[in-house]
Design a protein around this motif. Sequence first.
Motif, PDB file in Angstrom:
ATOM      1  N   MET A 431       8.956  11.754  13.038  1.00 62.78           N
ATOM      2  CA  MET A 431       7.747  11.257  12.391  1.00 62.78           C
ATOM      3  C   MET A 431       7.910  11.406  10.893  1.00 62.78           C
ATOM      4  N   LEU A 432       7.635  10.348  10.153  1.00 63.67           N
ATOM      5  CA  LEU A 432       7.766  10.353   8.699  1.00 63.67           C
ATOM      6  C   LEU A 432       6.491   9.784   8.094  1.00 63.67           C
ATOM      7  N   TRP A 433       5.817  10.602   7.284  1.00 63.96           N
ATOM      8  CA  TRP A 433       4.537  10.226   6.679  1.00 63.96           C
ATOM      9  C   TRP A 433       4.788   9.991   5.190  1.00 63.96           C
ATOM     10  N   ILE A 434       4.621   8.766   4.746  1.00 60.91           N
ATOM     11  CA  ILE A 434       4.937   8.335   3.384  1.00 60.91           C
ATOM     12  C   ILE A 434       3.641   8.034   2.640  1.00 60.91           C
ATOM     13  N   GLN A 435       3.480   8.617   1.448  1.00 60.30           N
ATOM     14  CA  GLN A 435       2.257   8.391   0.670  1.00 60.30           C
ATOM     15  C   GLN A 435       2.563   7.828  -0.708  1.00 60.30           C
ATOM     16  N   ALA A 436       1.954   6.689  -1.022  1.00 58.48           N
ATOM     17  CA  ALA A 436       1.915   6.144  -2.383  1.00 58.48           C
ATOM     18  C   ALA A 436       3.296   5.927  -2.986  1.00 58.48           C
ATOM     19  N   THR A 437       4.240   5.548  -2.170  1.00 55.39           N
ATOM     20  CA  THR A 437       5.562   5.222  -2.690  1.00 55.39           C
ATOM     21  C   THR A 437       6.224   4.197  -1.786  1.00 55.39           C
ATOM     22  N   LEU A 458      11.393   6.565  15.516  1.00 52.78           N
ATOM     23  CA  LEU A 458      10.777   7.143  14.325  1.00 52.78           C
ATOM     24  C   LEU A 458       9.379   6.564  14.145  1.00 52.78           C
ATOM     25  N   PHE A 459       8.360   7.418  14.161  1.00 54.64           N
ATOM     26  CA  PHE A 459       6.981   6.997  13.927  1.00 54.64           C
ATOM     27  C   PHE A 459       6.722   7.065  12.429  1.00 54.64           C
ATOM     28  N   VAL A 460       6.524   5.908  11.805  1.00 51.18           N
ATOM     29  CA  VAL A 460       6.391   5.806  10.355  1.00 51.18           C
ATOM     30  C   VAL A 460       4.926   5.585   9.987  1.00 51.18           C
ATOM     31  N   VAL A 461       4.405   6.472   9.154  1.00 52.36           N
ATOM     32  CA  VAL A 461       3.037   6.357   8.631  1.00 52.36           C
ATOM     33  C   VAL A 461       3.139   6.072   7.142  1.00 52.36           C
ATOM     34  N   VAL A 462       2.453   5.046   6.681  1.00 53.13           N
ATOM     35  CA  VAL A 462       2.438   4.705   5.265  1.00 53.13           C
ATOM     36  C   VAL A 462       0.994   4.735   4.769  1.00 53.13           C
ATOM     37  N   GLN A 463       0.780   5.466   3.712  1.00 49.67           N
ATOM     38  CA  GLN A 463      -0.534   5.644   3.095  1.00 49.67           C
ATOM     39  C   GLN A 463      -0.464   4.988   1.724  1.00 49.67           C
ATOM     40  N   ASP A 464      -1.086   3.825   1.569  1.00 47.70           N
ATOM     41  CA  ASP A 464      -0.921   3.067   0.332  1.00 47.70           C
ATOM     42  C   ASP A 464      -2.107   2.139   0.133  1.00 47.70           C
ATOM     43  N   LEU A 476       1.841   2.807  11.358  1.00 52.77           N
ATOM     44  CA  LEU A 476       0.446   3.069  11.014  1.00 52.77           C
ATOM     45  C   LEU A 476       0.312   2.982   9.505  1.00 52.77           C
ATOM     46  N   VAL A 477      -0.659   2.202   9.037  1.00 53.21           N
ATOM     47  CA  VAL A 477      -0.903   2.045   7.602  1.00 53.21           C
ATOM     48  C   VAL A 477      -2.325   2.501   7.305  1.00 53.21           C
ATOM     49  N   LEU A 478      -2.459   3.444   6.354  1.00 55.00           N
ATOM     50  CA  LEU A 478      -3.759   3.984   5.968  1.00 55.00           C
ATOM     51  C   LEU A 478      -4.096   3.499   4.562  1.00 55.00           C
ATOM     52  N   PRO A 479      -5.202   2.759   4.390  1.00 53.73           N
ATOM     53  CA  PRO A 479      -5.546   2.187   3.074  1.00 53.73           C
ATOM     54  C   PRO A 479      -6.151   3.241   2.154  1.00 53.73           C
ATOM     55  N   THR A 480      -5.718   3.262   0.914  1.00 49.07           N
ATOM     56  CA  THR A 480      -6.115   4.343   0.016  1.00 49.07           C
ATOM     57  C   THR A 480      -6.833   3.838  -1.234  1.00 49.07           C
ATOM     58  N   ALA A 481      -7.632   4.741  -1.768  1.00 46.67           N
ATOM     59  CA  ALA A 481      -8.157   4.571  -3.119  1.00 46.67           C
ATOM     60  C   ALA A 481      -7.025   4.822  -4.111  1.00 46.67           C
ATOM     61  N   VAL A 482      -7.172   4.289  -5.314  1.00 49.37           N
ATOM     62  CA  VAL A 482      -6.176   4.512  -6.354  1.00 49.37           C
ATOM     63  C   VAL A 482      -6.874   5.077  -7.588  1.00 49.37           C
ATOM     64  N   TRP A 483      -6.089   5.275  -8.629  1.00 47.96           N
ATOM     65  CA  TRP A 483      -6.609   5.763  -9.910  1.00 47.96           C
ATOM     66  C   TRP A 483      -7.885   5.006 -10.272  1.00 47.96           C
ATOM     67  N   GLY A 484      -8.862   5.728 -10.788  1.00 42.81           N
ATOM     68  CA  GLY A 484     -10.149   5.130 -11.153  1.00 42.81           C
ATOM     69  C   GLY A 484     -11.148   5.111 -10.016  1.00 42.81           C
ATOM     70  N   GLU A 485     -10.642   5.343  -8.798  1.00 44.39           N
ATOM     71  CA  GLU A 485     -11.503   5.309  -7.614  1.00 44.39           C
ATOM     72  C   GLU A 485     -11.637   6.685  -6.959  1.00 44.39           C
TER      73      GLU A 485
END
Length: 961
Positions: A431-437, A458-464, A476-485
Amino acid sequence: MGISRDSISDIWGPRTPYHGEAQWPVRVDERTLAEPERWVQSACVLCSNGCGLDIGVKDGRIVGVRGRAVDASSRGRLGPKGLHGWEANHSPDRLTRPLIREAGRMREASWDEAMELLVRRSKETRDRYTSGAIGFYTSGQLMLEEYYTLALIGKAGLGTSHMDGNTRLCTATAAAAMKETFGADGQPGCYYDIDVTDCILMVGHNMAATDTVLWSRVLDRRRGPNPPKLVAVDPRRTMVAAEADIWLAPRVGTNVALLNGLLHLLIAGGQLDREFLARHTLGFEQLEATVADYPPERVETITGVPAARLRQAAQLIGTAPTLLSTCLQGVYQSHQATAAACQVNNINLVRGLIGRPGCGILQMNGQPTSQNTRECGADGDLPGFRNWDNPAHVAELAQLWNIDLHTIPHWAPPTHAMEIFHHAESGSLRMLWIQATNPAVSLPALGRIRSILERPDLFVVVQDAFMTETARLADLVLPTAVWGEKTGTFTNVDRTVHLSLKAVEPPGEARADFDIFLDYARRMEFRDKDGEPLVRWRTPEECFEAWKECTRGRPCDYTGLSYAKLTGGSGIPWPCNERHPEGSPRLYTDHIFPTDPDVCEEHGHDLQTGGVVTATEYRALNPAGRAFLKPAHHMPLPEAPDEDYPFLLTTGRLTHHFHTRTKTGRAEALRAAAPDAYVEIASEDAARLDVQDGDMLRLTSRRGVLEAPARIVDIHAGHLFVPFHYGYWDEPGRARAANELTIFAWDPVSKQPYFKLAAVRLEKRAAPGTAQPEDMAATRDRQGVLQAVGTAAQSALKAVESAVAPPRAHVSDYLGLLLASEEMLADAFDQVKANHPKVPDVERECTVFAGWSRQAAQDLQAFQDRYGTQQEGEPRRLQRVLVHAHATSTGFNLLRDLHDLYLLANEGFISITVLHQAAMALRDDSFERQLEAMRDQNGRQRRWLETRLQQAAPQALVVPS
């Protein structure tokens, strides 16, 4: 609408000459699309400078930005990325709902469904494969509070050692070099040093493109009274090189030789502070001996830099009353990265120019919050610059978090990014959890990276916030807030901490990374020793307060800071505490460095091999607050041009883009200013190959292909340059990512990948002829099994997976090895005793040691019952060739027997070492204690054998018998 200047064509703005610390004149840059109803405090996150800015808001939307005049980092200035990059927040392709891959295709899901899937897969992976099968790969774009929460989840919740970030790609060497030289991370210098220094040395640092506001500060100093001299080291004629008083253009991969040459001349010319060296450093004699091999003429042969020009540079650096040295990716992403960065440190140290105005070192960062990734432990290090190899530091952290010490991974150096992906490639990471890259564009050898991310196991999680090239390959894709939010803090290159307040709501159902981590921790039911929630905070400010306690007494002490203190004025540098209530712009003003064994963040490495210095070896050095002068010799490139691949490719950044253009490519003016990749080629090579500006070139390495138009520039013949920002999300229709070509290898100390030394061949093409390697319109194909998927394809995948032998832990294999080794060693001691009955100490010691080994084998039986054993044949094969019966006892036969015993004892030592690491990872205290007892006995056996060998050798080998 208002705009103070055209930052696209006039990147650095008008000059405001000055001289004097904190005397840089204010110039407020502003760009708005409508008149804001209110302004919200923040700072820019599109380079590592950390420019203070305010966000303009109207009708719940960002409508512009303006520089904060009060901020010491920028004095109101903003670069083109800062003035335009915020437009990405409003991009119509923002992710607004979670996405789950089913049958090879993405579908929208609720947050409950997405988090339940994430938690279920986390628990299944942990329970079946242990937490060592879970990895995190984060960013230099999150906020301090998010990194600290992530570090707590990974290190104390799951207990995995596999945590790193894309800061490994840009600033790992900065951290490594400061640990090696000064004992801990943290920039010694500050931006104020630019205001007063007499000389600036920039090594591999194209500041004009990477840190535009900082470069304007340099230009303003150089247009003012008492301008500083500038020495630039870069193989390309950049804006910095053109501005420099002396430009040194070494061949790619020869930084260490060049810097050794400068040190050689400084020492030979007596331009050093011997009193400072004697009182505040260690290792000068070794450094002097090493650089003695690099006179200017030899340096010219290696680097191509004329000896006369090297002498001019050394004279300028050596006679300057003050010196500010900086470096960036030209050092960090190149050959011998940490070794070269340490030589930059050494230049300031041999001259004693550190810790006072104008005398500093800025081992620059590549990303705006990479300092926080390192401070908080989200890159694998322990939070608060603690030493993973110092039991007291680990215990202190365990007490702070109220968890069992053995939960925190500390049994080996942290797993770096490239090794995390290699673990995934080998199947041991599930399992690989990737954030903001976006590693599908930013990591080297992209064909290999895509194949890793596409692995069906490989279970790939992307947070972007966007559907990046990496998100397209996720499960799995998790939608994120960004700078200013969202609200949080971040720390720039010179340790200045900024507060960024939430200005607007994120679109749709996107969430702040902080909130996603909190939700995950709650659903995973992570608890401390008292059964209370492991993550005790619920807001970013509460997390910041907890973080302050984590830093108390550490080099990066935040205890004097607060959200209130950071509101309204300038950012404030750490350390900020009772001793430094307003922060400390410079470190080491007393010339006492954090190298004490009880304080230091790391014990250091062999700069050329990466071998770790042990705690015992480090203590023996008795650093006592002194800095280390670590030398290194120049080494040949790991991949050099040859007949098949005659060019050497280097990659780098552009002024108008950041990372993989996820944000800047969605800002219209930035995209128009730099719309596509290109290949820089030397005029000599262009003439020889009949290449004109704009001709389409195809570059091929041993790993992949790239096609881009030519630009003829001032660069070494045989060298090529390609900007790395460009990938495939905007459908170029051809292979154009620079990292299709780069090598899957890294610096031995910092583990930073080599992005600047790939051997390639070049062909001129009439038109592009390659397909786009990643089709952004298609779905992830699971290596062809799930593309255009149906039930039959899924069944085929399951059949393939079921045909493979089920995974199992391999503790039993090494337990079998160790058991056989101890039994065999006992037998061997008995045989040697029988071979030499008239040698009293041999008979006595062999009796004792044989008994130890037999008892150890007996004690291992309990762990056989627990883990099983796989009987391996290596020790028995050794036994067939070692320790035979002798007809006579001679001095030479005794020497050979002692030799064989030493080899056999080392066989056991290796197995003990390997199993001890596993026992710590298993949190098996009894197994760990048993192995520690065996390691102690084995060490005593080996020490006696080594001593006895030294005694026996002279007589047995020298005197005829």
